[in-house]
Scaffold this motif. Structure first.
Motif, mmCIF file in Angstrom:
data_model
loop_
_atom_site.group_PDB
_atom_site.id
_atom_site.type_symbol
_atom_site.label_atom_id
_atom_site.label_comp_id
_atom_site.label_asym_id
_atom_site.label_seq_id
_atom_site.Cartn_x
_atom_site.Cartn_y
_atom_site.Cartn_z
ATOM 1 N N PRO A 194 0.813 -1.230 0.000
ATOM 2 C CA PRO A 194 0.000 0.000 0.000
ATOM 3 C C PRO A 194 0.842 1.276 0.000
ATOM 4 N N LEU A 195 1.990 1.264 0.697
ATOM 5 C CA LEU A 195 2.865 2.436 0.701
ATOM 6 C C LEU A 195 3.392 2.718 -0.705
ATOM 7 N N LEU A 196 3.828 1.661 -1.389
ATOM 8 C CA LEU A 196 4.357 1.822 -2.743
ATOM 9 C C LEU A 196 3.251 2.254 -3.710
ATOM 10 N N LEU A 197 2.042 1.737 -3.507
ATOM 11 C CA LEU A 197 0.919 2.107 -4.366
ATOM 12 C C LEU A 197 0.625 3.597 -4.258
ATOM 13 N N VAL A 198 0.550 4.108 -3.043
ATOM 14 C CA VAL A 198 0.297 5.547 -2.865
ATOM 15 C C VAL A 198 1.467 6.357 -3.423
ATOM 16 N N SER A 199 2.698 5.850 -3.255
ATOM 17 C CA SER A 199 3.875 6.568 -3.749
ATOM 18 C C SER A 199 3.805 6.821 -5.250
ATOM 19 N N VAL A 200 3.416 5.791 -6.026
ATOM 20 C CA VAL A 200 3.394 5.963 -7.489
ATOM 21 C C VAL A 200 2.189 6.775 -7.943
ATOM 22 N N ALA A 201 1.188 6.934 -7.056
ATOM 23 C CA ALA A 201 -0.002 7.723 -7.417
ATOM 24 C C ALA A 201 0.148 9.205 -7.074
ATOM 25 N N LEU A 202 1.221 9.566 -6.370
ATOM 26 C CA LEU A 202 1.418 10.965 -5.977
ATOM 27 C C LEU A 202 1.745 11.832 -7.193
ATOM 28 N N PRO A 203 1.406 13.119 -7.147
ATOM 29 C CA PRO A 203 1.750 14.018 -8.259
ATOM 30 C C PRO A 203 3.240 14.327 -8.258
ATOM 31 N N GLN A 242 8.871 26.275 -17.619
ATOM 32 C CA GLN A 242 7.445 26.598 -17.695
ATOM 33 C C GLN A 242 6.607 25.367 -18.029
ATOM 34 N N LYS A 243 7.122 24.528 -18.914
ATOM 35 C CA LYS A 243 6.393 23.296 -19.240
ATOM 36 C C LYS A 243 6.351 22.362 -18.029
ATOM 37 N N VAL A 244 7.466 22.285 -17.304
ATOM 38 C CA VAL A 244 7.503 21.435 -16.107
ATOM 39 C C VAL A 244 6.584 22.004 -15.025
ATOM 40 N N ALA A 245 6.500 23.343 -14.927
ATOM 41 C CA ALA A 245 5.563 23.952 -13.979
ATOM 42 C C ALA A 245 4.131 23.536 -14.310
ATOM 43 N N SER A 246 3.790 23.509 -15.592
ATOM 44 C CA SER A 246 2.448 23.072 -16.001
ATOM 45 C C SER A 246 2.228 21.603 -15.673
ATOM 46 N N ILE A 247 3.276 20.780 -15.850
ATOM 47 C CA ILE A 247 3.170 19.347 -15.529
ATOM 48 C C ILE A 247 2.908 19.161 -14.038
ATOM 49 N N VAL A 248 3.642 19.915 -13.211
ATOM 50 C CA VAL A 248 3.447 19.830 -11.755
ATOM 51 C C VAL A 248 2.032 20.271 -11.381
ATOM 52 N N LEU A 249 1.589 21.382 -11.959
ATOM 53 C CA LEU A 249 0.247 21.891 -11.664
ATOM 54 C C LEU A 249 -0.827 20.912 -12.135
ATOM 55 N N GLY A 250 -0.655 20.360 -13.353
ATOM 56 C CA GLY A 250 -1.614 19.386 -13.866
ATOM 57 C C GLY A 250 -1.665 18.130 -13.021
ATOM 58 N N GLY A 251 -0.497 17.673 -12.552
ATOM 59 C CA GLY A 251 -0.462 16.479 -11.699
ATOM 60 C C GLY A 251 -1.175 16.700 -10.385
ATOM 61 N N ASN A 252 -1.006 17.886 -9.805
ATOM 62 C CA ASN A 252 -1.688 18.177 -8.544
ATOM 63 C C ASN A 252 -3.195 18.339 -8.749
ATOM 64 N N ALA A 253 -3.600 18.876 -9.918
ATOM 65 C CA ALA A 253 -5.033 18.949 -10.214
ATOM 66 C C ALA A 253 -5.624 17.543 -10.346
ATOM 67 N N LEU A 254 -4.910 16.668 -11.062
ATOM 68 C CA LEU A 254 -5.376 15.284 -11.210
ATOM 69 C C LEU A 254 -5.438 14.546 -9.877
ATOM 70 N N SER A 255 -4.551 14.919 -8.960
ATOM 71 C CA SER A 255 -4.476 14.196 -7.686
ATOM 72 C C SER A 255 -5.751 14.317 -6.871
ATOM 73 N N LEU A 256 -6.571 15.340 -7.150
ATOM 74 C CA LEU A 256 -7.851 15.465 -6.449
ATOM 75 C C LEU A 256 -8.739 14.257 -6.712
ATOM 76 N N VAL A 257 -8.545 13.626 -7.872
ATOM 77 C CA VAL A 257 -9.289 12.409 -8.208
ATOM 78 C C VAL A 257 -8.464 11.164 -7.924
ATOM 79 N N ILE A 258 -7.180 11.208 -8.310
ATOM 80 C CA ILE A 258 -6.333 10.021 -8.238
ATOM 81 C C ILE A 258 -6.024 9.614 -6.801
ATOM 82 N N ILE A 259 -5.722 10.578 -5.937
ATOM 83 C CA ILE A 259 -5.307 10.256 -4.568
ATOM 84 C C ILE A 259 -6.419 9.530 -3.788
#
Length: 295
Positions: free
Chosen positions: A241-250, A267-284
């Motif tokens: 479970p720890l590893l599962l949550v780890s790979v699901a983190l933004p 700037q592209k990496v900033a968008s990737i970080v922001l997009g990953g955190n937005a997705l995490s609202l569902v994924i986490i």
């Protein structure tokens, strides 16, 4: 189960949201000093106190260390083989490997799996930190002179080494030393989340469509890596479970900061970080729900 899931996820996102709200209402505040104190003092204190209070026998946790290394590095290797228009190889590999195991991962996993797992959680965090400042910087810098030994400057490395040494050698420390370290460490977790909320306001909304697609690839690569590791290694059921949550983190916010330092499409990496955190609202929530069922 729903109530338990909300008890885990809502406090984490609530503190992040409060950080974002505060940063919006009080723009231009000095976050550098706070983050530096957290990286250099509070988080190392958390690492040290966790490993002293919840000692880990390294010999019994080698499979966890190997699994943690593989689920970090394999997604990067998979993304290296997957060209994405507009993204250089380092800019797509580094965020794929290094997830937000600190700001988001530690508090989330402690709430989900209990403080008794803090030792293993901290080991995964320290491992990610060391690889970030060695392999990650090597990729971003192209092996530039002077960058290869930066990982030795990490306070987390020395705090982890001290904690493992004290625990495994049975060294008895005065209670006030452990209590002081524990109190300092308790500052780090809510501060990580609060600072994450403020830092996310610095992200860019450009290329957000690309960022969402890239993050979906990251999650797929992380899932494939976890399944391979689970199949290959004799893992303790409590570690999966720890590893599962780890790979699901933004992706970690630090990816953006390092890409800015080494001029690797920040700037592209900033968008990737922001997009990953937005997705995490569902994924986490989905990842925590699945991890609780596996546990």
């Amino acid at each position: 189960m729903l109530a338990a899931l909300l008890d885990i996820v809502v406090p984490v996102f609530a503190v992040v949201a409060l950080g974002a709200l505060y940063g919006h209402r009080r723009p231009g505040g000095e976050l550098g000093f706070v983050n530096r104190a957290n990286i250099e003092l509070f988080t190392p204190a958390l690492v040290f106190s966790a490993l002293v209070k919840y000692p880990l026998a390294l010999g019994e946790h080698m499979a966890l260390l190997l699994a943690g290394t593989l689920v970090i590095l394999l997604p990067g290797l998979l993304l290296a083989l997957c060209p994405i228009g507009g993204l250089s190889r380092p800019a797509r590999m580094v965020p794929a490997m290094f997830r937000n195991t600190g700001n988001l991962g530690i508090p989330l996993m402690v709430l989900a799996f209990g403080e008794q797992q803090l030792g293993a959680i901290v080991i995964l965090f320290v491992l990610s930190n060391l690889l970030h400042f060695s392999v990650g910087i090597a990729l971003l810098s192209g092996g530039r002179e002077g960058s290869r030994w930066l990982w030795l400057r990490s306070p987390m490395l020395w705090a982890a080494a001290a904690g493992l040494l004290v625990a495994n050698l049975g060294i008895s420390l005065p209670a006030f030393v452990v209590t002081t370290a524990s109190l300092l460490g308790q500052i780090s977790v809510p501060l990580m989340l609060f600072a994450l909320g403020i830092r996310l306001l610095d992200g860019g909304w450009d290329d957000l469509g690309l960022a969402i697609r890239v993050n979906l690839l990251y999650l797929a690569a992380g899932g494939m890596s976890l399944l391979l590791v689970w199949w290959l290694l004799p893992l303790n059921p409590e570690w999966v479970p720890l590893l599962l949550v780890s790979v699901a983190l933004p992706p970690a916010v630090l990816n953006y900061m390092l890409c800015e330092q080494y001029q690797c499409q920040p700037q592209k990496v900033a968008s990737i970080v922001l997009g990953g955190n937005a997705l995490s609202l569902v994924i986490i929530p989905l990842a925590v729900w699945l991890a609780l069922h596996l546990g």
